[in-house]
Design a protein around this motif. Structure first.
Motif, mmCIF file in Angstrom:
data_model
loop_
_atom_site.group_PDB
_atom_site.id
_atom_site.type_symbol
_atom_site.label_atom_id
_atom_site.label_comp_id
_atom_site.label_asym_id
_atom_site.label_seq_id
_atom_site.Cartn_x
_atom_site.Cartn_y
_atom_site.Cartn_z
ATOM 1 N N LEU A 190 -10.462 64.932 34.273
ATOM 2 C CA LEU A 190 -10.655 66.311 34.715
ATOM 3 C C LEU A 190 -9.888 67.223 33.753
ATOM 4 O O LEU A 190 -8.654 67.146 33.674
ATOM 5 C CB LEU A 190 -10.139 66.500 36.134
ATOM 6 N N PRO A 191 -10.579 68.094 33.006
ATOM 7 C CA PRO A 191 -9.881 69.010 32.107
ATOM 8 C C PRO A 191 -9.627 70.372 32.762
ATOM 9 O O PRO A 191 -10.439 70.845 33.547
ATOM 10 C CB PRO A 191 -10.872 69.151 30.947
ATOM 11 N N ILE A 192 -8.473 70.947 32.419
ATOM 12 C CA ILE A 192 -8.158 72.330 32.795
ATOM 13 C C ILE A 192 -7.870 73.097 31.499
ATOM 14 O O ILE A 192 -7.063 72.647 30.670
ATOM 15 C CB ILE A 192 -6.963 72.407 33.746
ATOM 16 N N TYR A 193 -8.567 74.223 31.340
ATOM 17 C CA TYR A 193 -8.443 75.005 30.115
ATOM 18 C C TYR A 193 -7.752 76.341 30.426
ATOM 19 O O TYR A 193 -7.998 76.946 31.478
ATOM 20 C CB TYR A 193 -9.812 75.294 29.501
ATOM 21 N N GLN A 194 -6.929 76.758 29.461
ATOM 22 C CA GLN A 194 -6.304 78.091 29.518
ATOM 23 C C GLN A 194 -6.662 78.832 28.229
ATOM 24 O O GLN A 194 -6.289 78.414 27.136
ATOM 25 C CB GLN A 194 -4.776 77.959 29.635
ATOM 26 N N LYS A 195 -7.423 79.892 28.405
ATOM 27 C CA LYS A 195 -7.795 80.689 27.233
ATOM 28 C C LYS A 195 -6.615 81.556 26.785
ATOM 29 O O LYS A 195 -5.888 82.124 27.613
ATOM 30 C CB LYS A 195 -8.970 81.606 27.555
ATOM 31 N N ILE A 196 -6.436 81.651 25.426
ATOM 32 C CA ILE A 196 -5.454 82.571 24.841
ATOM 33 C C ILE A 196 -6.242 83.731 24.243
ATOM 34 O O ILE A 196 -7.066 83.523 23.342
ATOM 35 C CB ILE A 196 -4.598 81.886 23.776
ATOM 36 N N LEU A 197 -6.070 84.911 24.804
ATOM 37 C CA LEU A 197 -6.853 86.078 24.388
ATOM 38 C C LEU A 197 -6.030 87.018 23.499
ATOM 39 O O LEU A 197 -4.800 87.144 23.673
ATOM 40 C CB LEU A 197 -7.337 86.853 25.622
ATOM 41 N N ASP A 198 -6.760 87.640 22.562
ATOM 42 C CA ASP A 198 -6.125 88.679 21.733
ATOM 43 C C ASP A 198 -5.765 89.856 22.632
ATOM 44 O O ASP A 198 -6.568 90.280 23.462
ATOM 45 C CB ASP A 198 -7.097 89.118 20.625
ATOM 46 N N ILE A 199 -4.533 90.369 22.428
ATOM 47 C CA ILE A 199 -4.063 91.430 23.318
ATOM 48 C C ILE A 199 -4.913 92.677 23.178
ATOM 49 O O ILE A 199 -5.224 93.352 24.158
ATOM 50 C CB ILE A 199 -2.587 91.755 23.001
ATOM 51 N N PHE A 235 -16.579 63.222 43.804
ATOM 52 C CA PHE A 235 -17.817 63.657 43.181
ATOM 53 C C PHE A 235 -17.545 64.972 42.447
ATOM 54 O O PHE A 235 -16.738 65.808 42.902
ATOM 55 C CB PHE A 235 -18.907 63.871 44.233
ATOM 56 N N ASP A 236 -18.249 65.169 41.313
ATOM 57 C CA ASP A 236 -18.061 66.422 40.584
ATOM 58 C C ASP A 236 -18.896 67.525 41.216
ATOM 59 O O ASP A 236 -19.530 67.328 42.259
ATOM 60 C CB ASP A 236 -18.388 66.230 39.093
ATOM 61 N N ARG A 237 -18.908 68.684 40.559
ATOM 62 C CA ARG A 237 -19.597 69.821 41.158
ATOM 63 C C ARG A 237 -21.117 69.621 41.217
ATOM 64 O O ARG A 237 -21.818 70.315 41.953
ATOM 65 C CB ARG A 237 -19.265 71.106 40.402
ATOM 66 N N THR A 287 -15.667 67.174 45.113
ATOM 67 C CA THR A 287 -15.851 66.770 46.513
ATOM 68 C C THR A 287 -15.171 65.430 46.704
ATOM 69 O O THR A 287 -15.542 64.435 46.057
ATOM 70 C CB THR A 287 -17.330 66.641 46.888
ATOM 71 N N SER A 288 -14.167 65.400 47.538
ATOM 72 C CA SER A 288 -13.446 64.156 47.823
ATOM 73 C C SER A 288 -13.964 63.586 49.134
ATOM 74 O O SER A 288 -14.337 64.328 50.053
ATOM 75 C CB SER A 288 -11.945 64.410 47.906
ATOM 76 N N ALA A 289 -13.969 62.258 49.224
ATOM 77 C CA ALA A 289 -14.512 61.595 50.414
ATOM 78 C C ALA A 289 -13.730 60.331 50.714
ATOM 79 O O ALA A 289 -13.250 59.643 49.806
ATOM 80 C CB ALA A 289 -15.987 61.261 50.215
ATOM 81 N N ALA A 290 -13.619 60.037 52.005
ATOM 82 C CA ALA A 290 -13.015 58.795 52.487
ATOM 83 C C ALA A 290 -14.074 58.074 53.321
ATOM 84 O O ALA A 290 -14.708 58.684 54.188
ATOM 85 C CB ALA A 290 -11.771 59.069 53.313
ATOM 86 N N VAL A 291 -14.277 56.797 53.055
ATOM 87 C CA VAL A 291 -15.378 56.038 53.660
ATOM 88 C C VAL A 291 -14.829 54.789 54.334
ATOM 89 O O VAL A 291 -13.932 54.131 53.785
ATOM 90 C CB VAL A 291 -16.428 55.643 52.597
ATOM 91 N N MET A 292 -15.382 54.479 55.519
ATOM 92 C CA MET A 292 -15.052 53.232 56.219
ATOM 93 C C MET A 292 -16.347 52.534 56.635
ATOM 94 O O MET A 292 -17.295 53.184 57.086
ATOM 95 C CB MET A 292 -14.199 53.505 57.462
ATOM 96 N N ASP A 293 -16.341 51.222 56.478
ATOM 97 C CA ASP A 293 -17.497 50.403 56.876
ATOM 98 C C ASP A 293 -17.472 50.232 58.394
ATOM 99 O O ASP A 293 -16.509 49.716 58.965
ATOM 100 C CB ASP A 293 -17.413 49.031 56.192
ATOM 101 N N LYS A 294 -18.557 50.688 59.064
ATOM 102 C CA LYS A 294 -18.597 50.615 60.526
ATOM 103 C C LYS A 294 -18.611 49.174 61.026
ATOM 104 O O LYS A 294 -18.127 48.895 62.129
ATOM 105 C CB LYS A 294 -19.831 51.358 61.049
ATOM 106 N N LYS A 295 -19.127 48.284 60.204
ATOM 107 C CA LYS A 295 -19.127 46.873 60.598
ATOM 108 C C LYS A 295 -17.696 46.358 60.710
ATOM 109 O O LYS A 295 -17.366 45.611 61.641
ATOM 110 C CB LYS A 295 -19.919 46.052 59.570
#
Length: 617
Positions: A190-199, A235-237, A287-295
């Protein structure tokens, strides 16, 4: 259903009550057992629902905590450095400034590495200022991004702080912690970007990127150690599966689609049922998910189901046994009454039931005893009345025979006297006297066969006055059967019918054959002639009259014929059940009448003792 009810009604009252009351008691037991099992099952599912939601919260907490660390590292780096100045290509940097920039950034990266040990996979700075040299570990020119798929994703975003879409780790660039395993496989990050802008111009002059692998982002290993029954998914977006805590299930869960932002639901994948809790983060798009087998959730219910089934079976057996024993106790007196009624049906009217207690069964028992006493009295009275009535009927039938055959005999003698000599009439009158003495001697309705056959001989000799040599007869009877008792004058009406009906319209010679024999413990007496016979229609009419006990009407003579009906009635009244008369006849050939008399057990061949054991009820 009807067949089942019919089978049930054939059972004894004890078993009918047992089955009905057992069903009444078993049905609630089954309902209670089933309800309890459903309660246990629902409780397990409810606990699983809570557990999967709690584990989802833990997974989200891990993700948010790690994203927060990534943001903190970015903010720390941006805050500590003057990127707007150094990354701007319009600024001419001296050697001292360039060295200072490199030194300052490297020190800050070391601090970040120390604070966030082995947490980030990569932290790199892309610069539009080509005056700054590239360093494999962290510094690259912006041109490196131009051919990357995610470059447009960064530049098209209006935000300075961008959460990128999950992508495969770019191995062509360096990494902060130098993970060797990342060199040998395609790891999703998972990347996080920070833009550096000209003032002044607000144009992007640089980009700072922080990458974290999905496994580190989820940190699911700690969660799995706490609860191995739960599987974790991210899951991604685009709702593409980018992480699973169980690599074996990756292909299985890849097809899951989420209709809402968050929730808990049941899903079916292939033949398996799962309970899933999910949550979509609007900022990162993950999207995060937690799964359990009903069996597996319901696995513990198999033991409960087995236990409940065993309890149910034992309860059913106990209910059936208890109900059956109780029914036998309650209906014991009824069973005795039923047994006594069977004796009554068999003719034993002297049976009585022992009465005890003051309940309804006891009153029924008393009523039964009173009924048996009355029946016994009525039976004795009826037997006496029936005996008297039967004797009267027999005497009436015998009274019919005497004048009937005497009239016919005298008529024949009268006709013969007109055409024959006197001395012949004398002989026949002697025979007539014997016939009269035999017919008038009624001390008993039964006589020996020998006496009945002798009477037939006398009658045939008298009839020979009319027919002379045109008539022949033959009588056959073994000596061993001559002492058997039969109804008196049972054969004379049959022999008389040979003359009055059989020989009337037929040409001589005329023959009469009488035979006595034993066939399968039955006395068989046959009277046969060679007369005109009886037509089928007339024979059916005779049988019908005998069956309905009606007088047989003779159309030719316009009078009734009572001989055959008389014989049939006396056979039924005097002889044992099963005795009867049968007629075989063929026109222009002759008629055969067979009397069958049942011989009661105990009869021996010959001897006076046989006389008391034959031919009577």
């Amino acid at each position: 259903m009807k067949t089942l009810i019919n089978k049930l009604t054939r059972l004894s009252l004890v078993w009918q009550v047992t089955i009905v009351f057992s069903l009444i008691m078993i049905i609630p037991a089954i309902v209670i057992t089933t309800s309890y099992f459903e309660i246990v099952r629902d409780n397990l599912l409810e606990e699983a629902n809570k557990k999967v939601q709690e584990n989802l919260k833990k997974l989200d907490s891990n993700i948010n905590s790690n994203i927060s660390d990534m943001n903190s590292a970015l903010n720390q780096l941006v805050f500590s450095q003057e990127f707007q100045y150094y990354l701007n290509p319009e600024n001419n940097l001296s050697t001292h400034e360039k060295n200072y920039y490199v030194y300052s950034v490297q020190n800050e990266l070391l601090n970040i590495r120390y604070v966030y040990t082995n947490q980030f996979n990569r932290l790199v700075i892309y610069s539009s200022n080509n005056q700054i040299d590239e360093y494999f570990d962290w510094s690259y020119h912006m041109e490196r991004l131009y051919d990357r798929d995610y470059y447009s994703e960064i530049m098209q975003s209006s935000s300075e702080h961008i959460y990128g879409n999950v992508r495969v780790y770019d191995r062509s660039l360096g990494n902060l912690v130098n993970y060797e395993e990342l060199e040998n496989k395609e790891e999703l990050v998972l990347p996080i970007y920070q833009k550096i802008l000209d003032i002044r111009t607000k144009q992007c002059i640089g980009i700072i990127e922080v990458d974290m692998t999905m496994s580190k982002l989820a940190d699911s290993s700690k969660l799995i150690d706490q609860d191995s029954e739960v599987k974790y998914l991210i899951f991604d977006r685009n709702q593409k599966l980018v992480f699973t805590s169980d690599d074996k299930s990756k292909g299985e869960f890849a097809t899951i689609k989420f209709p809402q932002e968050s929730g808990v639901s049941d899903i079916k994948i292939g033949d398996a049922d799962y309970l899933i809790a999910y949550y979509k983060d609007d900022i990162t798009g993950l999207t995060s998910a937690a799964v359990m087998d009903k069996k597996k959730i319901l696995a513990s219910t198999s033991g409960v189901a087995t236990l409940l089934l065993l309890i149910a079976i034992l309860s059913i057996v106990f209910i059936i046994l208890f109900t059956n024993v109780a029914a036998r106790v309650f209906f014991r007196k009824l069973k005795e009454i039923d047994r006594m009624i069977t004796h009554i049906e068999a003719g034993q009217f002297d049976v009585r039931i022992k009465v005890g207690g003051f309940n309804e069964i006891s009153r029924i028992s008393e009523s039964f005893n009173h009924m048996a006493e009355r029946l016994q009295g009525l039976l004795v009275s009826m037997v006496q009345k029936e005996k008297a009535q039967k004797e009267a009927e027999i005497h009436a039938l015998q009274a019919q025979i005497n004048p009937h055959f005497l009239y016919n005999t005298l008529e024949n003698m009268r006709m013969q006297c007109e055409i024959d000599d006197y001395y012949v009439v004398a002989d026949k009158l002697e025979n007539l006297g014997d016939l009269l003495r035999y017919s008038l001697h009624w001390e008993s309705p039964k006589v020996k066969i020998s006496e009945e056959l002798n009477n037939i001989e006398q009658y045939i000799e008298i009839m020979r006055m009319r027919f002379n040599k045109r008539l022949t007869h033959q009588i056959e009877c073994p000596e061993s059967l001559k002492n058997i008792m039969i109804p008196k004058l049972i054969l004379q009406p049959l022999v008389e019918n040979c003359f009055t009906h059989g020989f009337k319209d037929s040409l001589p010679p005329w023959k009469i054959f009488v035979n006595v024999s034993i066939v399968e413990n039955k006395l068989s007496i046959t009277v046969e002639d060679n007369g005109v016979g009886i037509g089928n229609e007339r024979l059916e009419e005779i049988y019908k009259c005998i069956a309905e006990n009606k007088t047989i009407y003779n159309k030719n003579k316009s009078k009734n014929s009572i001989g055959i009906l008389n014989v049939s009635q006396r056979l039924k009244m005097i002889c044992p059940a099963g005795s009867g008369m049968y007629i075989e006849s063929e026109q222009n050939v002759g008629t055969k009448i067979i009397l069958t008399i049942i011989i009661e057990s105990g009869v021996q061949n010959g001897g006076e003792e046989d006389v008391q054991n034959i031919g009577g009820r």
